[in-house]
Design a protein around this motif. Structure first.
Motif, short mmCIF file in Angstrom:
data_model
loop_
_atom_site.label_atom_id
_atom_site.label_comp_id
_atom_site.label_asym_id
_atom_site.label_seq_id
_atom_site.Cartn_x
_atom_site.Cartn_y
_atom_site.Cartn_z
N GLU A 53 0.86 -1.19 0.00
CA GLU A 53 0.00 0.00 0.00
C GLU A 53 0.89 1.23 0.00
O GLU A 53 1.59 1.51 0.99
CB GLU A 53 -0.93 0.01 1.21
CG GLU A 53 -1.93 1.15 1.21
CD GLU A 53 -2.97 1.02 2.31
OE1 GLU A 53 -3.12 1.98 3.08
OE2 GLU A 53 -3.62 -0.04 2.39
N GLY A 54 0.85 1.99 -1.09
CA GLY A 54 1.71 3.17 -1.19
C GLY A 54 3.17 2.77 -1.11
O GLY A 54 3.62 1.83 -1.76
N GLY A 55 3.91 3.46 -0.26
CA GLY A 55 5.32 3.15 -0.10
C GLY A 55 5.60 2.13 0.98
O GLY A 55 6.77 1.84 1.27
#
Length: 268
Positions: A53-55
């Motif tokens: 999720e994201g970074g």
């Protein structure tokens, strides 16, 4: 479709010690009911699921009975699997969880988890707790769990609780602790209401154990041992309002879940 999983022993320098944990890295979330059934099938104290999720990585943890908001040892296990199996190159990983962001870092010896300190409050000794544990009690405090201080390491090791009685207490979990003989302090953790009669090694209980013993022993770097049947060693530091919990980890096994995920995955 098959799902790959990995089993890791956490807070142990070698195999067959510490807390065994299952880790799944998923491409996307499966239905909650299926995640719970998978955890129940493995029947370990925790099964961790992570999704990119994201970074960072979103992480969720399930006991054989319920999803829990926070688990320390399974977070370390997930970090180890991501770095060792899935080639996450960074020495620091960030997980997103129901309890907020969790940072895991690695040094030459251990994985470290950064958690908020929780200072336990006085609760007072009750006959109900005394009877459920069946041992003499020095003090009773409360944080996220009921926190019971005993007179010695021998008393912690000898404790044979009435698990049915513990399950009737209002607390989700009960930790017992005392000064250690070879470590600064020792503990055990019982959570029958979560489907875990006794946890092998519990990272999150040290959010309150470390501040308590740091104050009593007047030192901020401590060695801890959870004296369950498997046992586990934890390196601990209190830094301001944060507790850093370090442990060695061992990858034990890898495998694939072969049944029960096809139709449910298609419906996710």
């Amino acid at each position: 479709m098959h799902l790959e999983y990995h089993q890791v022993d956490v807070f142990s320098s070698g195999p067959f010690g510490g807390n065994p944990t299952i880790v799944y890295r998923l491409d996307r979330w499966l239905p909650d009911e299926l995640l719970q059934r998978i955890a129940t099938e493995h029947n370990l104290s925790q099964t961790a699921f992570v999704v990119r999720e994201g970074g960072g990585w979103r992480i969720r943890w399930f006991t054989p009975r319920v999803e829990v908001p926070l688990c320390g040892h399974a977070t370390l296990a997930a970090a180890h699997v991501l770095q060792l199996i899935y080639a996450e190159a960074s020495d620091t990983l960030e997980f997103i969880s129901r309890s907020g962001p969790l940072i895991v870092s690695r040094d030459s010896e251990r994985l470290w988890l950064d958690l908020p300190a929780q200072y336990p409050d006085e609760e007072g000794v009750s006959l109900e707790v005394q009877r459920a544990l069946g041992v003499d009690i020095i003090d009773v405090l409360g944080a996220n769990e009921l926190f019971v201080v005993l007179e010695s390491e021998a008393a912690v090791r000898a404790c044979q609780p009435d698990f049915a009685a513990l399950g009737r207490l209002m607390w989700i979990g009960i930790v017992i602790t005392a000064r250690g003989e070879q470590h600064d302090f020792v503990s055990r953790f019982f959570a029958p209401r979560l489907g875990i009669p006794e946890d092998a090694v519990t990272g999150t209980t040290h959010c309150s154990l470390v501040p308590y013993w740091a104050r009593r022993l007047r030192k901020n770097t401590l060695s801890a041992y959870q004296c369950s049947r498997r046992g586990g060693q934890l390196a601990c530091r209190l830094e301001g309002e944060r507790v850093h919990i370090g442990g060695q980890v061992t990858l034990m096994a890898s495998g694939r879940l072969l049944a029960g995920v096809g139709a449910e995955q298609g419906a996710a």
